[in-house]
Design an enzyme around this catalytic site. Structure first.
Site, PDB file in Angstrom:
ATOM      1  N   PHE A 201      -4.588  -8.900  14.125  1.00 31.69           N
ATOM      2  CA  PHE A 201      -5.145  -7.765  14.869  1.00 31.69           C
ATOM      3  C   PHE A 201      -6.458  -7.362  14.223  1.00 31.69           C
ATOM      4  CE2 PHE A 201      -5.978  -3.435  16.114  1.00 31.69           C
ATOM      5  CZ  PHE A 201      -5.783  -3.519  17.490  1.00 31.69           C
TER       6      PHE A 201
ATOM      7  N   ASP B  41     -10.173  -9.124   6.566  1.00 32.17           N
ATOM      8  CA  ASP B  41     -10.022  -7.839   7.246  1.00 32.17           C
ATOM      9  C   ASP B  41      -9.013  -7.017   6.454  1.00 32.17           C
ATOM     10  OD1 ASP B  41      -9.182  -5.728   8.812  1.00 32.17           O
ATOM     11  OD2 ASP B  41      -9.095  -6.870  10.672  1.00 32.17           O
TER      12      ASP B  41
ATOM     13  N   LYS C 195      -9.821   2.766   8.010  1.00 31.31           N
ATOM     14  CA  LYS C 195      -8.613   3.581   7.861  1.00 31.31           C
ATOM     15  C   LYS C 195      -8.614   4.575   6.684  1.00 31.31           C
ATOM     16  CE  LYS C 195      -5.388   0.725  10.502  1.00 31.31           C
ATOM     17  NZ  LYS C 195      -4.986   1.554  11.645  1.00 31.31           N
TER      18      LYS C 195
END
Ligand code: PLP
Length: 408
Positions: free
Chosen positions: A141, A226, A255
């Site tokens: 993702f 990532d 995040k």
């Protein structure tokens, strides 16, 4: 204080918001440490942490103070100018990673989007004019922009948005031979998560990561990691790649970096970063003084409170206790993950378990239909871990009892 209750907030939102989320029927209006409160005043232990965002806990006093002070001084001015905070946050991240250059943006998808652009530009400048494709992983993702949803190895994220951008090739995770075969002459980069978060909390094998890093180096293919979900202490080290003894060429994060404020970044080693010239990439908001104040405070708190170490210790404790719980509840299967990014593979859909926990005051995440995902603030102690496990056990017991009643 917020005057509205759950019903009013939900009613107002459902009239105007696009239907992109199957939201749970509660509104969260306040947070402190590892707890949040809904619009009706009910308290929850938060094992979702805003999807791995609130790592220093909700409303950490140092983050709040930094935001308040900066908000009263300068919120925004744009990247047409030099801005306070970017140099300090960048220097700290460079010290941690050894990657000399950073670009600040506002989200994980933007960080990955920028990383993909940088990889293509670098290949061209190095004389590899034929290279533009990126090898990514099945079940990965990487975000919701057109390029990052195409990089994402999940058909459900891509469906309906075709035609997708060109140049992405998918291989199974933890399978080096598949990368080797896919890495044809047109490939400029390999992009992967060190732990697949949304894909089911799947940890990369150390040997795989090491072989992959060596292969990329040898072929001058860029290794893009990532760490949007795994970065900033979540897995028990500052970045998850540290577990494997490797270093990426490009690293993305978001995040947790802003303590709840929208901060993203991608970093690269000097030679790679040099591929960008003025005008190649940009953002209006990225790295604005308000968000840099938040990020500075987050980095200071991470260090002062040794939160990566705490994530490792409490993560190990939770794993051990979950293993014990498995013996009582056969619906619980394999426990996997690193630090405080944990997945429990279940023998049934996890939605009823999440719902039963919610009713008892525990917010729990999921990673796919059959994996429970635990990602609390990194500030939690063993006491909160025990509390969460007791709620989970009570919820599982209720579900078992209900099932027996139906069968009787
Ligand atoms: N990359 C990973 C590994 C993620 O987990 C996410 C979000 O869950 C993203 C990228 C996208 O981040 P954002 O939602 O901030 O765009």
């Amino acid at each position: 204080m917020n005057e509205m209750n759950n019903r009013d907030i939900i009613a107002k939102g459902s009239k105007v918001l696009m239907h992109t989320y199957a939201r749970l029927p509660l509104a969260i209006v306040r947070g402190e440490g590892c707890r949040v409160w809904d619009g009706d005043g009910k308290e929850y232990l938060d094992f979702v942490a805003g999807i791995a965002v609130n790592s220093v806990g909700h409303c950490h006093p140092k983050v709040v103070a930094a935001l308040q002070k900066q908000a009263a001084t300068l919120i925004h001015a744009s990247n047409l100018y030099w801005l306070p905070g970017q140099g300090e946050v960048g220097a700290k991240l460079a010290e941690i990673t050894g990657l000399e250059r950073v670009f600040f943006c506002n989200s994980g998808a933007e960080a990955n989007e920028g990383a993909l652009k940088l990889a293509r530009k670098y290949a061209k400048l190095k004389g590899h004019r034929e290279r533009f494709a990126v090898v990514t992983m099945e079940r990965s993702f990487h975000g919701r922009t057109l390029a990052t949803l195409t990089a994402t190895g999940q058909a459900k994220v891509q469906k309906g948005f075709e035609p997708l951008p060109n140049g992405f090739r998918y291989v199974p995770y933890n399978d080096f031979d598949a990368v080797r075969v896919a890495a044809a002459d047109d490939v400029c980069a390999v992009l992967l998560e060190p732990v697949q978060g949304e894909g089911g909390v799947i940890v990369a094998d150390a040997a795989y990561m090491q072989t992959l890093a060596a292969f990329c180096r040898e072929r001058d293919i860029l290794l893009i990691l990532d760490e949007v979900q795994t970065g900033v202490g979540r897995t028990g080290t500052f970045f998850a790649y540290e577990h494997f003894g490797i270093r990426p060429d490009i690293l993305t994060m978001a995040k947790a970096l802003g303590g709840g404020g929208p901060v993203g970044a991608f970093m690269a080693r000097e030679e790679v970063a040099a591929a960008f010239a003025p005008g190649d990439h940009g953002t209006t908001f990225g790295g604005n003084p308000l968000m840099m104040a938040a990020a500075r405070a987050v980095l200071a708190v991470m260090e002062e409170e040794k939160l990566a170490d705490n994530a490792a210790a409490v993560g190990a404790y939770l794993t051990e206790k979950l293993e014990t719980l498995r013996r009582r509840f056969p619906v619980l299967g394999q426990v996997r993950g690193l630090g405080l990014l944990l997945g429990v593979v279940c023998g049934a859909e996890v939605a009823p378990i999440q719902k039963a926990c919610l009713e008892k005051g525990l917010l729990l995440g999921a990673a796919g239909p059959k994996v429970l995902r635990l990602m609390p603030p990194l500030t939690i102690g063993k006491k909160e871990a025990d509390e969460a496990l007791a709620i989970l056990a009570a919820a599982l017991k209720d579900l078992e009892d209900n099932k027996n009643e139906v069968n009787e």
